[in-house]
Design an enzyme around this catalytic site. Structure first.
Site, PDB file in Angstrom:
ATOM      1  N   ASN A 458       0.835  -1.204   0.000  1.00 21.99           N
ATOM      2  CA  ASN A 458       0.000   0.000   0.000  1.00 21.99           C
ATOM      3  C   ASN A 458       0.868   1.251   0.000  1.00 21.99           C
ATOM      4  OD1 ASN A 458       0.876  -0.528   2.675  1.00 21.99           O
ATOM      5  ND2 ASN A 458      -0.667   0.878   3.448  1.00 21.99           N
ATOM      6  N   CYS A 460       2.039   2.885   2.388  1.00 20.45           N
ATOM      7  CA  CYS A 460       3.065   2.957   3.448  1.00 20.45           C
ATOM      8  C   CYS A 460       3.794   1.638   3.665  1.00 20.45           C
ATOM      9  CB  CYS A 460       2.439   3.422   4.758  1.00 20.45           C
ATOM     10  SG  CYS A 460       1.622   5.017   4.633  1.00 20.45           S
ATOM     11  N   GLU A 462       3.081  -1.336   4.671  1.00 22.62           N
ATOM     12  CA  GLU A 462       2.870  -2.263   5.772  1.00 22.62           C
ATOM     13  C   GLU A 462       1.716  -3.234   5.537  1.00 22.62           C
ATOM     14  OE1 GLU A 462      -0.110   0.906   7.093  1.00 22.62           O
ATOM     15  OE2 GLU A 462       1.519   0.587   5.678  1.00 22.62           O
TER      16      GLU A 462
END
Length: 777
Positions: A458, A460, A462
């Site tokens: 995604n 970020c 994670e």
């Protein structure tokens, strides 16, 4: 000195020096060693007029407190916060029309709900699911003393970005009321006989700063004219004109509601590929990325900031070289997309070729499917992107890759693997990206690989969940009852949704509340899935099928400093291993207990949870890697319970960046080392000093800052955590701008070899990187 003080109702009082002194005593109560006389002198120096307002006096206290913040006297930030808090209480009292601003205005909570529901600011469920008597009971539980936990920048961030305001921009909520409203809304669908207890438990967790909700939940829960509660989404783009444009539309709709978006483009044909048999007609992925870039700029997040989109591409895609140059500041602007972020998906084989200085071949996914003839069990064509290596050093991907390389009819571009890696590192030092996504590592440990594959992450890095493209099946005219409709049928793909919150390690661990905290966090996250109404239907469907959540952590460096553990030590690695094993144990157990109560997620059968492989693969049951906090027997017992009762959520653990909410909680962000001992937040007319949390003569020796710590030590800690995290970590690398290429390469090779699933930004002092708010849990 001023002669007159003008109150908010225009009533005027004579200025009284004694009241300044009394107020100074009040805001310094309990803050030992702070010099009251210095504060009062600073305040008086700012009030040299005949007439002042109450707000001006509060601001003088705030500014004077902030001016006194140093590494040696960090607690002035709490004195400034208390003055801001007083101002906030006064404004809320004025705006809500109650006469005073007691620190415990219990009687004002029910009228607040009634007023804001009537105005269309709060949701009706807050009054429909709770009686006045229940709301008054909850108001009695609100502990305004916990407002004293905020430092200045944390309280300011909460007040400006999260508290409910009316349509004229006037603040209506107080901080503890925001936490109670979130708790009430997240629990409003729980059974009536348990609802109140669960609301109180959720409020306890948030009010005491043992946890934070993600920004979308923190900001939007209980509010009517607001976005949805989930943080991020991941779409997989189908290789068709309809699929590409439908994806862009879905991205726009989610961005409008405040979601951060990841987009996997590895299935889209490369530049120069054929379209319907016409040779050399495809323009490749870059023009479509530029379309997404325009969407990010034009469809902003709830009118507050431009949309946040990350695009991912495989390192074996023919367009990868142009993709790596997307954000560079030179070259052909028609091939640039400066407003999106980008990530690169890397198989083990590529990293091996980088290390050995071998060759690497690039293919078009459309041509590969057509020429190679690979198919799944249902006869659907497969490309290289649909395979991964099931074990280190051998597996399906490398076999299929060699088949593709050796096929005489399949075109390819062959380059040196290290040359691609050089382009990656050049872009990272200039822009902070691309993110690194190690696809084999991810898929090997995916507990739901029986039901799909993870292609990318995604915004970020994670979130790591099963993905597939939504495909347009047919479009037809249908006439019924004299009305003609265009009906479009689609086969929904796995459109990833991430629902996040995070443990404040530096408070929850020392207070020994993890066993109580984690179950209520899991319930809060699980309820978000049922409450949320996502406009993109395939995302709503995927959310219901997997019920994925992402519990994370922040304040790691803060906790290590409190415990006297040095970042660059073997003790830190061992502590990470043991702590995150404990959190994971509690997390799995909580989801299992919730499954007993509400049922397991629909795709549980066939998963690694159901077969027990999840526990064996992580060495929880072998007895060979026994942690400090969880025994092998406890893991075996939990394994049996999960196989019998299921788990409520397909994925459980994901460590997000926590940028904004860690500021609110006054701690260090996520799993990152402290950035500076004394950092500054720039405002229009002044700077706010922000010292390290709990900075003292003791902790300062354990706060080695981000650009000073050995990044290999950070990788070792991340690797120890990764065994226990079923998704990923927003793991940043901090490097000097003049880092040698060989050193930089070794960091990447170390991260990959250590089994880290992804790396997020490469941060250099020369770069200014805009944080992702969507995953700021």
């Amino acid at each position: 000195m001023p002669q007159v003080v003008t109150k908010p109702n225009n009533r005027q009082l004579a200025f009284d020096d004694m009241r300044i002194s009394v107020y100074a005593d009040r805001i310094l109560e309990g803050l030992d060693m702070l010099d009251k006389e210095r504060l009062v002198r600073g305040v008086n120096s700012k009030l040299r007029r005949d007439e002042v307002t109450g707000d001006e006096i509060s601001n003088a206290f705030m500014m004077s407190g902030l001016e006194l913040v140093t590494k040696e006297e960090p607690n002035w930030k709490f004195a400034a916060a208390r003055s801001l808090l007083t101002s906030l209480y006064k404004k809320a009292a004025t705006n809500r029309r109650y006469k005073s601003y007691p620190e415990e205005p219990y009687g004002a909570f029910h009228p607040l709900l009634v007023d804001l529901v009537k105005k269309g600011i709060y949701r009706e469920e807050l009054l429909e699911c709770y009686t006045k008597e229940q709301i008054d009971e909850l108001a009695e539980c609100i502990d305004y003393r916990n407002d004293l936990l905020f430092d200045y920048i944390g309280l300011l961030t909460l007040a400006e970005r999260y508290l409910a305001h009316d349509f004229d921009g006037k603040v209506m909520e107080l901080p503890q009321e925001r936490y109670m409203v979130i708790a009430m809304y997240l629990m409003h669908q729980e059974p009536a006989e348990r609802r109140m207890d669960l609301v109180k438990e959720a409020y306890w967790a948030m009010s005491n700063m043992y946890m934070t909700a993600a920004t979308p939940t923190m900001s939007n829960a209980g509010k009517k004219v607001a976005g949805q509660l989930s943080s991020c989404f991941i779409d997989t783009v189908d290789d068709s004109l309809e699929g590409i444009f439908d994806s862009n539309t879905d991205v726009a709709r989610l961005s409008k509601m405040g979601g951060g978006i990841g987009v996997y483009l590895g299935k889209v044909r490369a530049r120069g590929s054929d379209i319907r048999g016409h040779k050399n007609t495809s323009s490749g992925v870059i023009p479509w990325i530029r379309q997404l870039n325009n969407t990010a700029v034009s469809v902003d997040q709830l009118g507050t900031r431009k949309g946040a989109i990350a695009v991912y591409l495989d390192v074996f895609h023919k367009d990868i070289l142009a993709f790596l140059d997307l954000k560079l500041n030179n070259g052909d602007e028609r091939m640039r997309a400066h407003d999106v972020f980008h990530g690169i998906c890397l198989p083990d084989l590529f990293m091996e070729r980088v290390a050995s200085r071998g060759e690497w071949s690039l293919f078009c996914p459309h041509e590969t499917k057509k020429v190679m003839g690979w198919k799944d069990e249902n006869g659907r064509p497969l490309g290289l992107e649909d395979f991964y290596d099931e074990s280190v050093g051998e597996g399906a991907f490398r076999k299929k890759y060699e088949e593709a390389v050796n096929h005489p009819l399949l075109s390819r571009i062959t380059v040196q693997a290290i040359d691609i890696m050089k382009r990656v590192m050049k872009s990272q030092l200039e822009t902070g990206t691309p993110y690194m996504f190690y696809r084999d590592t991810v898929n090997r440990s995916n507990p739901n690989n029986a039901h799909g594959m993870v292609y990318s992450s995604n915004l970020c890095t994670e979130i790591m969940q099963n993905q597939s493209a939504t495909v347009v099946e047919k479009e037809e005219l249908v006439t019924k009852d004299g009305q003609t409709r265009i009906v479009i049928s689609k086969v929904p793909g796995d459109f990833v949704v991430c629902n996040l919150n995070s443990i404040h390690l530096a408070r929850a661990v020392p207070h020994d509340v993890l066993e109580r905290l984690v179950p209520i966090q899991v319930r809060m996250l699980d309820n978000v899935i049922d409450i949320n109404n996502i406009e993109v239907l395939q995302a709503q469907y995927t959310n219901s099928q997997y019920r994925a959540v992402g519990l994370g952590t922040f304040g790691l460096h803060h906790l290590l400093a409190l415990k006297g553990i040095r970042w660059e030590s073997e003790e830190a690695v061992t502590y990470n291993d043991n702590l995150y094993e404990k959190i994971n144990y509690l997390l799995v157990k909580a989801s299992m207990e919730l499954s007993k109560e509400k049922g397991h997620y629909p795709k549980f059968q066939g998963s690694d949870w159901q077969t027990g492989k999840y526990f064996d693969q992580r060495d929880y049951t072998s007895g060979e890697r026994v942690g400090e906090f969880v025994t092998t027997e406890q893991w075996k017992e939990l394994q049996a319970q999960v196989q019998q009762n299921g788990v409520r959520n397909a994925w459980l653990f994901a460590i997000a960046p926590n940028g904004s909410t860690s500021i609110i909680a006054g701690s260090t962000a996520s799993i990152d080392p402290l950035y500076e001992l004394l950092s500054y937040e720039e405002k229009t007319t002044y700077k706010i000093a922000n010292p390290a949390p709990d900075l003292s003569e003791k902790t300062i020796w354990y706060y080695k800052t981000a650009f000073m710590v050995d990044q290999h030590a950070s990788i070792n800690m991340a690797a120890a955590r990764q065994r226990h995290v079923d998704q990923g970590q927003s793991f940043n690398l901090y490097v000097r701008p003049d880092i040698k290429a060989t050193e930089f390469l070794e960091l990447h090779l170390h991260a990959w070899r250590a089994g880290i699933k992804s790396t997020y930004y490469v941060r250099s002092r020369a770069l200014t990187i805009e944080e992702c708010d969507s995953c700021a849990s």
